[in-house]
Design an enzyme around this catalytic site. Structure first.
Site, mmCIF file in Angstrom:
data_model
loop_
_atom_site.group_PDB
_atom_site.id
_atom_site.type_symbol
_atom_site.label_atom_id
_atom_site.label_comp_id
_atom_site.label_asym_id
_atom_site.label_seq_id
_atom_site.Cartn_x
_atom_site.Cartn_y
_atom_site.Cartn_z
ATOM 1 N N ARG A 15 -27.226 -44.721 17.002
ATOM 2 C CA ARG A 15 -27.170 -43.537 16.399
ATOM 3 C C ARG A 15 -27.185 -42.560 17.769
ATOM 4 N NH1 ARG A 15 -33.259 -42.210 17.411
ATOM 5 N NH2 ARG A 15 -34.035 -44.027 18.947
ATOM 6 N N VAL A 64 -31.017 -51.760 28.531
ATOM 7 C CA VAL A 64 -29.920 -50.936 29.168
ATOM 8 C C VAL A 64 -31.244 -51.281 30.550
ATOM 9 C CG1 VAL A 64 -28.741 -49.607 28.350
ATOM 10 C CG2 VAL A 64 -30.744 -48.896 29.112
ATOM 11 N N ASN A 90 -25.399 -44.328 28.083
ATOM 12 C CA ASN A 90 -25.293 -43.100 26.973
ATOM 13 C C ASN A 90 -26.613 -43.557 27.462
ATOM 14 O OD1 ASN A 90 -25.418 -41.063 24.476
ATOM 15 N ND2 ASN A 90 -25.795 -43.027 23.783
ATOM 16 N N TYR A 163 -38.508 -36.978 32.870
ATOM 17 C CA TYR A 163 -37.074 -36.824 32.670
ATOM 18 C C TYR A 163 -36.494 -35.734 33.215
ATOM 19 C CZ TYR A 163 -33.313 -36.190 28.529
ATOM 20 O OH TYR A 163 -31.984 -35.941 27.985
ATOM 21 N N LYS A 167 -32.503 -37.678 35.053
ATOM 22 C CA LYS A 167 -30.948 -37.424 34.820
ATOM 23 C C LYS A 167 -30.577 -36.793 35.765
ATOM 24 C CE LYS A 167 -30.722 -38.115 30.431
ATOM 25 N NZ LYS A 167 -29.466 -39.088 30.643
ATOM 26 N N ILE A 196 -28.926 -30.895 21.490
ATOM 27 C CA ILE A 196 -27.226 -31.980 20.517
ATOM 28 C C ILE A 196 -28.738 -32.159 19.083
ATOM 29 C CG2 ILE A 196 -26.011 -33.110 20.410
ATOM 30 C CD1 ILE A 196 -24.955 -31.495 22.832
HETATM 31 P P1 NAP Z 1 -31.391 -40.521 19.959
HETATM 32 O O1 NAP Z 1 -31.032 -39.533 18.990
HETATM 33 O O2 NAP Z 1 -32.659 -40.712 20.405
HETATM 34 O O3 NAP Z 1 -30.710 -41.852 20.762
HETATM 35 C C1 NAP Z 1 -30.889 -42.733 21.316
HETATM 36 C C2 NAP Z 1 -29.893 -44.116 22.122
HETATM 37 O O4 NAP Z 1 -30.480 -44.487 23.443
HETATM 38 C C3 NAP Z 1 -30.721 -44.920 20.511
HETATM 39 O O5 NAP Z 1 -29.010 -45.675 20.118
HETATM 40 C C4 NAP Z 1 -31.132 -46.055 21.069
HETATM 41 O O6 NAP Z 1 -30.847 -46.986 20.646
HETATM 42 C C5 NAP Z 1 -30.483 -45.499 22.541
HETATM 43 N N1 NAP Z 1 -32.094 -46.197 24.177
HETATM 44 C C6 NAP Z 1 -32.737 -46.465 23.971
HETATM 45 N N2 NAP Z 1 -33.506 -46.981 25.101
HETATM 46 C C7 NAP Z 1 -32.766 -47.794 25.425
HETATM 47 C C8 NAP Z 1 -32.274 -49.101 26.522
HETATM 48 N N3 NAP Z 1 -33.097 -49.260 26.702
HETATM 49 N N4 NAP Z 1 -31.606 -49.974 25.572
HETATM 50 C C9 NAP Z 1 -30.283 -49.870 24.769
HETATM 51 N N5 NAP Z 1 -30.238 -48.570 24.496
HETATM 52 C C10 NAP Z 1 -31.101 -47.513 24.462
HETATM 53 O O7 NAP Z 1 -30.865 -39.400 21.996
HETATM 54 P P2 NAP Z 1 -29.508 -38.551 21.631
HETATM 55 O O8 NAP Z 1 -29.940 -37.640 21.989
HETATM 56 O O9 NAP Z 1 -28.559 -38.894 21.135
HETATM 57 O O10 NAP Z 1 -29.070 -39.007 23.841
HETATM 58 C C11 NAP Z 1 -28.040 -39.996 23.957
HETATM 59 C C12 NAP Z 1 -27.927 -39.572 25.159
HETATM 60 O O11 NAP Z 1 -28.107 -38.177 25.207
HETATM 61 C C13 NAP Z 1 -29.548 -39.779 25.903
HETATM 62 O O12 NAP Z 1 -29.119 -40.244 27.191
HETATM 63 C C14 NAP Z 1 -29.725 -38.677 26.367
HETATM 64 O O13 NAP Z 1 -30.930 -38.445 27.600
HETATM 65 C C15 NAP Z 1 -28.940 -37.609 26.880
HETATM 66 N N6 NAP Z 1 -28.843 -36.579 25.831
HETATM 67 C C16 NAP Z 1 -29.521 -35.202 25.044
HETATM 68 C C17 NAP Z 1 -29.435 -34.558 24.137
HETATM 69 C C18 NAP Z 1 -29.660 -33.499 23.489
HETATM 70 O O14 NAP Z 1 -30.135 -32.631 22.580
HETATM 71 N N7 NAP Z 1 -29.549 -34.983 22.139
HETATM 72 C C19 NAP Z 1 -29.403 -33.105 24.881
HETATM 73 C C20 NAP Z 1 -28.798 -33.799 27.086
HETATM 74 C C21 NAP Z 1 -28.527 -35.332 26.519
HETATM 75 P P3 NAP Z 1 -31.898 -47.625 19.481
HETATM 76 O O15 NAP Z 1 -31.590 -47.087 18.699
HETATM 77 O O16 NAP Z 1 -32.254 -49.316 18.832
HETATM 78 O O17 NAP Z 1 -33.907 -47.019 20.159
#
Ligand code: NAP
Length: 259
Positions: A15, A64, A90, A163, A167, A196
């Site tokens: 997701r 991970v 990611n 956090y 990062k 995002i």
């Molecule tokens: P999200 O909607 O919470 O999705 C997180 C994803 O990471 C999920 O698919 C989850 O898997 C997976 N995950 C979490 N812990 C894990 C682990 N221990 N092993 C394997 N998979 C794991 O987050 P997102 O917004 O898509 O964020 C993705 C990345 O972008 C992250 O690193 C986040 O810090 C970074 N980011 C996000 C934003 C933002 O605004 N959204 C901004 C900057 C950076 P499950 O669904 O199976 O739990």
């Protein structure tokens, strides 16, 4: 001659941003290893959506943060997909509870560091060794590594310091791996997303709606997972052949200092 389809391993791709990246790659003909830790159904849906673009995909359950499993995960993908050409680090987590820096717990710090930094750091180490071994076997093989960090790598949020620190560490991981792997011809890039629209940010949607409307970013909209996916495509498909260790901001201009 038919072009060999390349294989991308996108961590946390059931997701959110990871799913957006996977689908963008699938549309470009990449085969996908979809990874989840808890969202099995969502991972299977993402894998099927990738297949609807005419590519192959598999689903890999892996935490991970579990460094002991990394070699087995790489072997599993290799045996299912035949090769791996791209690692997109990611997967990541936010803090369970926003808490003042002066009160935050060691447990939360350790969890964030383990999943967001230690895990991808050592997964990349193992993947780099795999890539180097495969280079001896495959022709026209151009493996690449991408880290998804955050504007939090350089932006202070004292209510979720762990956090930000995770990062910032991941940003340096990009640089040291880029430096080390340049001699092996393996570029390493950092994509730094801004705000995002995903599950991670859904809990602070109202706050960010107001901030964006008020001019937080020059480009006044939420970023979408596909915005990160497009950046991954440009890097994965080799459009920056003389770059490594670089930061690619995908943040609507958040990083600009403005007057
Ligand atoms: P999200 O909607 O919470 O999705 C997180 C994803 O990471 C999920 O698919 C989850 O898997 C997976 N995950 C979490 N812990 C894990 C682990 N221990 N092993 C394997 N998979 C794991 O987050 P997102 O917004 O898509 O964020 C993705 C990345 O972008 C992250 O690193 C986040 O810090 C970074 N980011 C996000 C934003 C933002 O605004 N959204 C901004 C900057 C950076 P499950 O669904 O199976 O739990």
């Amino acid at each position: 001659m038919k072009k060999v389809a390349r294989v991308a391993f996108v961590t946390g791709s059931a997701r959110g941003i990871g799913k957006g990246v996977a689908l963008c790659l699938a549309k470009r003909g990449w085969n996908l290893a979809i990874n989840y830790v808890s969202s099995k159904d969502a991972a299977e849906t993402t894998a099927q959506e990738c297949q609807s673009h005419g590519v192959e995909s598999c689903v890999i359950r892996a935490d991970v943060g579990d460094t002991q499993s990394h070699e087995a995960v790489i072997e599993e993908i290799h045996s299912k997909m035949g090769r791996i050409d791209l690692l997109v680090n990611n997967a990541g987590i936010g803090v369970k509870q926003r808490m003042d820096l002066l009160d935050a717990s060691t447990e939360s710090f350790d969890q964030l560091i383990n999943t967001n930094l230690r895990g991808p750091y050592f997964l990349t180490q193992k993947m780099a060794r795999y890539f180097i071994a495969q280079q001896k076997k495959l022709s026209e093989y151009q493996p690449k590594i991408i880290f998804v960090t955050s504007i939090s790598a350089y932006t202070s949020s004292p209510m979720r310091g762990e956090y930000c620190v995770s990062k910032a560490g991941l940003s340096m991981a990009t640089k040291v791996f880029a430096d080390r792997l340049a001699e092996n011809g393996i570029p390493v890039y950092e994509i730094r997303p801004g705000v995002i629209q995903t599950d991670m940010t859904s809990v602070v949607k109202d706050k960010y709606d107001a901030l964006i409307a008020g001019g937080l970013t020059p480009i006044k909209r939420w970023g979408q997972p596909e915005d990160i996916g497009q950046a991954v495509i440009a890097l994965a498909e080799g459009l920056f052949p003389f770059s490594t260790g670089d930061v690619f901001n995908v943040d609507g201009g958040f990083h600009l200092h403005r007057l």
